[in-house]
Scaffold this motif. Structure first.
Motif, PDB file in Angstrom:
ATOM      1  N   PRO A  70      12.274   1.087  -5.309  1.00  0.00           N
ATOM      2  CA  PRO A  70      10.965   1.731  -5.473  1.00  0.00           C
ATOM      3  C   PRO A  70       9.794   0.936  -4.894  1.00  0.00           C
ATOM      4  CG  PRO A  70      12.211   1.946  -7.498  1.00  0.00           C
ATOM      5  CD  PRO A  70      12.983   1.018  -6.607  1.00  0.00           C
ATOM      6  N   LYS A  71       8.916   1.687  -4.216  1.00  0.00           N
ATOM      7  CA  LYS A  71       7.687   1.123  -3.661  1.00  0.00           C
ATOM      8  C   LYS A  71       6.749   2.263  -3.313  1.00  0.00           C
ATOM      9  CE  LYS A  71       9.320   0.904   1.112  1.00  0.00           C
ATOM     10  NZ  LYS A  71       9.547   0.046   2.256  1.00  0.00           N
ATOM     11  N   VAL A  72       5.507   1.903  -3.066  1.00  0.00           N
ATOM     12  CA  VAL A  72       4.489   2.848  -2.624  1.00  0.00           C
ATOM     13  C   VAL A  72       3.831   2.222  -1.416  1.00  0.00           C
ATOM     14  CG1 VAL A  72       2.404   4.107  -3.242  1.00  0.00           C
ATOM     15  CG2 VAL A  72       4.050   3.508  -5.011  1.00  0.00           C
ATOM     16  N   VAL A  73       3.803   2.938  -0.306  1.00  0.00           N
ATOM     17  CA  VAL A  73       3.160   2.450   0.908  1.00  0.00           C
ATOM     18  C   VAL A  73       1.986   3.372   1.215  1.00  0.00           C
ATOM     19  CG1 VAL A  73       3.453   1.887   3.347  1.00  0.00           C
ATOM     20  CG2 VAL A  73       5.368   1.574   1.757  1.00  0.00           C
ATOM     21  N   ALA A  74       0.800   2.796   1.222  1.00  0.00           N
ATOM     22  CA  ALA A  74      -0.405   3.565   1.526  1.00  0.00           C
ATOM     23  C   ALA A  74      -0.906   3.164   2.909  1.00  0.00           C
ATOM     24  CB  ALA A  74      -1.475   3.287   0.475  1.00  0.00           C
ATOM     25  N   ASP A  75      -1.263   4.179   3.706  1.00  0.00           N
ATOM     26  CA  ASP A  75      -1.848   3.911   5.022  1.00  0.00           C
ATOM     27  C   ASP A  75      -3.009   4.870   5.243  1.00  0.00           C
ATOM     28  OD1 ASP A  75      -0.776   6.380   5.932  1.00  0.00           O
ATOM     29  OD2 ASP A  75       1.068   5.411   6.569  1.00  0.00           O
ATOM     30  N   ASP A  76      -3.555   4.898   6.434  1.00  0.00           N
ATOM     31  CA  ASP A  76      -4.731   5.720   6.712  1.00  0.00           C
ATOM     32  C   ASP A  76      -4.508   7.218   6.490  1.00  0.00           C
ATOM     33  OD1 ASP A  76      -6.396   3.590   7.400  1.00  0.00           O
ATOM     34  OD2 ASP A  76      -5.647   3.570   9.457  1.00  0.00           O
ATOM     35  N   THR A  77      -3.287   7.694   6.683  1.00  0.00           N
ATOM     36  CA  THR A  77      -3.041   9.129   6.612  1.00  0.00           C
ATOM     37  C   THR A  77      -2.504   9.603   5.268  1.00  0.00           C
ATOM     38  OG1 THR A  77      -0.819   8.864   7.528  1.00  0.00           O
ATOM     39  CG2 THR A  77      -2.622   9.281   9.090  1.00  0.00           C
ATOM     40  N   GLY A  78      -2.048   8.682   4.407  1.00  0.00           N
ATOM     41  CA  GLY A  78      -1.518   9.096   3.116  1.00  0.00           C
ATOM     42  C   GLY A  78      -0.670   8.036   2.462  1.00  0.00           C
ATOM     43  N   VAL A  79       0.212   8.509   1.599  1.00  0.00           N
ATOM     44  CA  VAL A  79       1.035   7.633   0.770  1.00  0.00           C
ATOM     45  C   VAL A  79       2.494   8.039   0.908  1.00  0.00           C
ATOM     46  CG1 VAL A  79       1.524   6.981  -1.623  1.00  0.00           C
ATOM     47  CG2 VAL A  79      -0.819   7.300  -0.907  1.00  0.00           C
ATOM     48  N   THR A  80       3.360   7.054   1.019  1.00  0.00           N
ATOM     49  CA  THR A  80       4.798   7.294   0.962  1.00  0.00           C
ATOM     50  C   THR A  80       5.300   6.714  -0.350  1.00  0.00           C
ATOM     51  OG1 THR A  80       4.997   7.144   3.362  1.00  0.00           O
ATOM     52  CG2 THR A  80       7.025   6.916   2.083  1.00  0.00           C
ATOM     53  N   VAL A  81       5.860   7.571  -1.202  1.00  0.00           N
ATOM     54  CA  VAL A  81       6.406   7.157  -2.489  1.00  0.00           C
ATOM     55  C   VAL A  81       7.921   7.081  -2.336  1.00  0.00           C
ATOM     56  CG1 VAL A  81       6.670   7.755  -4.929  1.00  0.00           C
ATOM     57  CG2 VAL A  81       4.517   8.244  -3.748  1.00  0.00           C
ATOM     58  N   VAL A  82       8.467   5.896  -2.547  1.00  0.00           N
ATOM     59  CA  VAL A  82       9.912   5.694  -2.480  1.00  0.00           C
ATOM     60  C   VAL A  82      10.392   5.402  -3.898  1.00  0.00           C
ATOM     61  CG1 VAL A  82      11.798   4.334  -1.507  1.00  0.00           C
ATOM     62  CG2 VAL A  82       9.737   4.758  -0.149  1.00  0.00           C
ATOM     63  N   ASN A  83      11.144   6.340  -4.481  1.00  0.00           N
ATOM     64  CA  ASN A  83      11.728   6.127  -5.792  1.00  0.00           C
ATOM     65  C   ASN A  83      13.207   5.786  -5.606  1.00  0.00           C
ATOM     66  OD1 ASN A  83       9.346   6.424  -7.256  1.00  0.00           O
ATOM     67  ND2 ASN A  83       9.565   8.633  -7.393  1.00  0.00           N
ATOM     68  N   LEU A  84      14.016   5.910  -6.621  1.00  0.00           N
ATOM     69  CA  LEU A  84      15.404   5.456  -6.529  1.00  0.00           C
ATOM     70  C   LEU A  84      16.167   6.101  -5.380  1.00  0.00           C
ATOM     71  CD1 LEU A  84      16.391   5.296 -10.296  1.00  0.00           C
ATOM     72  CD2 LEU A  84      15.621   3.453  -8.802  1.00  0.00           C
ATOM     73  N   THR A  85      16.192   7.411  -5.335  1.00  0.00           N
ATOM     74  CA  THR A  85      16.972   8.085  -4.298  1.00  0.00           C
ATOM     75  C   THR A  85      16.133   8.988  -3.410  1.00  0.00           C
ATOM     76  OG1 THR A  85      17.513   9.905  -5.796  1.00  0.00           O
ATOM     77  CG2 THR A  85      19.073   8.068  -5.691  1.00  0.00           C
ATOM     78  N   ALA A  86      14.865   9.141  -3.728  1.00  0.00           N
ATOM     79  CA  ALA A  86      14.019  10.070  -2.974  1.00  0.00           C
ATOM     80  C   ALA A  86      12.835   9.345  -2.339  1.00  0.00           C
ATOM     81  CB  ALA A  86      13.517  11.175  -3.890  1.00  0.00           C
ATOM     82  N   ARG A  87      12.405   9.883  -1.225  1.00  0.00           N
ATOM     83  CA  ARG A  87      11.220   9.403  -0.518  1.00  0.00           C
ATOM     84  C   ARG A  87      10.347  10.632  -0.284  1.00  0.00           C
ATOM     85  NH1 ARG A  87      10.354   5.249   3.559  1.00  0.00           N
ATOM     86  NH2 ARG A  87      12.473   4.615   3.130  1.00  0.00           N
ATOM     87  N   ARG A  88       9.061  10.499  -0.624  1.00  0.00           N
ATOM     88  CA  ARG A  88       8.154  11.637  -0.428  1.00  0.00           C
ATOM     89  C   ARG A  88       6.866  11.155   0.224  1.00  0.00           C
ATOM     90  NH1 ARG A  88       6.198  16.131  -4.821  1.00  0.00           N
ATOM     91  NH2 ARG A  88       4.884  17.305  -3.380  1.00  0.00           N
ATOM     92  N   ARG A  89       6.474  11.853   1.254  1.00  0.00           N
ATOM     93  CA  ARG A  89       5.242  11.550   1.978  1.00  0.00           C
ATOM     94  C   ARG A  89       4.150  12.502   1.505  1.00  0.00           C
ATOM     95  NH1 ARG A  89       2.441   7.657   4.462  1.00  0.00           N
ATOM     96  NH2 ARG A  89       0.927   8.591   5.831  1.00  0.00           N
ATOM     97  N   LEU A  90       3.000  11.954   1.127  1.00  0.00           N
ATOM     98  CA  LEU A  90       1.876  12.746   0.651  1.00  0.00           C
ATOM     99  C   LEU A  90       0.642  12.448   1.480  1.00  0.00           C
ATOM    100  CD1 LEU A  90       2.296  11.922  -3.150  1.00  0.00           C
ATOM    101  CD2 LEU A  90       2.860  14.101  -2.069  1.00  0.00           C
ATOM    102  N   ALA A  91      -0.087  13.486   1.829  1.00  0.00           N
ATOM    103  CA  ALA A  91      -1.406  13.291   2.442  1.00  0.00           C
ATOM    104  C   ALA A  91      -2.367  12.916   1.320  1.00  0.00           C
ATOM    105  CB  ALA A  91      -1.861  14.575   3.126  1.00  0.00           C
ATOM    106  N   TRP A  92      -3.410  12.191   1.659  1.00  0.00           N
ATOM    107  CA  TRP A  92      -4.372  11.764   0.641  1.00  0.00           C
ATOM    108  C   TRP A  92      -4.938  12.958  -0.121  1.00  0.00           C
ATOM    109  CZ3 TRP A  92      -4.210   7.213  -1.193  1.00  0.00           C
ATOM    110  CH2 TRP A  92      -3.915   6.114  -0.394  1.00  0.00           C
ATOM    111  N   ALA A  93      -5.182  14.060   0.559  1.00  0.00           N
ATOM    112  CA  ALA A  93      -5.772  15.240  -0.083  1.00  0.00           C
ATOM    113  C   ALA A  93      -4.859  15.845  -1.152  1.00  0.00           C
ATOM    114  CB  ALA A  93      -6.107  16.293   0.968  1.00  0.00           C
ATOM    115  N   GLU A  94      -3.562  15.557  -1.114  1.00  0.00           N
ATOM    116  CA  GLU A  94      -2.625  16.085  -2.109  1.00  0.00           C
ATOM    117  C   GLU A  94      -2.716  15.360  -3.443  1.00  0.00           C
ATOM    118  OE1 GLU A  94       1.441  17.271  -0.607  1.00  0.00           O
ATOM    119  OE2 GLU A  94       0.745  15.986   1.051  1.00  0.00           O
ATOM    120  N   ILE A  95      -3.281  14.163  -3.446  1.00  0.00           N
ATOM    121  CA  ILE A  95      -3.338  13.346  -4.662  1.00  0.00           C
ATOM    122  C   ILE A  95      -4.659  13.603  -5.367  1.00  0.00           C
ATOM    123  CG2 ILE A  95      -3.272  11.016  -5.614  1.00  0.00           C
ATOM    124  CD1 ILE A  95      -1.722  10.213  -3.045  1.00  0.00           C
TER     125      ILE A  95
END
Length: 159
Positions: A70-95
């Motif tokens: 598990p980790k969270v990577v934030a960059d200029d375009t959004g956030v990538t959430v990495v949990n145990l088995t899943a990875r999800r990319r979110l745009a900042w506007a989604e949060i």
């Protein structure tokens, strides 16, 4: 007068429970080496039994490596959430909101689609102060880059 909102960190930034990760990866390596050595040193084991020992060691180590992911990577375009088995990319506007309430095992993101996403990369289990600091930093980033409505600076809900 309320405290000023925390300044967002410089992007890109990665949030992860580093102590937990270090313990899990060290344990995985030590357990794999110990079980493999034991299987090779026991003279009464057949080749198949040795292989089974080594396979089980690899499976246990694999589970511990998975738990360290598990980790969270934030960059200029959004956030990538990495949990145990899943990875999800979110745009900042989604949060919409970053939540870490007392008793929560990890941070939760309230999303624009009405769902909530657990973020296992920020967890107060071992380092509560660090988790609160990371949650506040992620919240500040979401408010700066997205549509987050709450600007209280608190890590979420009640605390």
């Amino acid at each position: 007068m309320s405290a000023p909102a925390p300044r967002p960190p410089v992007l890109p930034v990665t949030f992860r429970p580093t102590r937990t990760r270090a313990v899990l990866l060290t344990s995985a390596a030590a357990m794999f080496v110990a079980m493999t050595a034991m299987s090779l040193l026991l003279e009464t084991l057949s080749g198949g039994e040795r292989g089974s020992f080594i396979l089980m060691a690899a499976l246990f180590a694999g589970v511990l490596v998975l738990l360290s992911r598990p980790k969270v990577v934030a960059d200029d375009t959004g956030v990538t959430v990495v949990n145990l088995t899943a990875r999800r990319r979110l745009a900042w506007a989604e949060i919409l909101r970053v939540n870490l309430r007392p008793g929560d095992p990890w941070v939760f993101l309230d999303l624009s689609d009405g769902t909530s996403l657990p973020v296992l990369g920020i967890q107060p289990g071992i380092g509560k102060a660090r988790a609160i600091r990371d949650a506040k930093a992620l919240r500040a980033l979401a408010e700066t880059h997205g549509t987050g409505a709450d600007s209280s600076g608190a890590p979420g809900g009640d605390g």
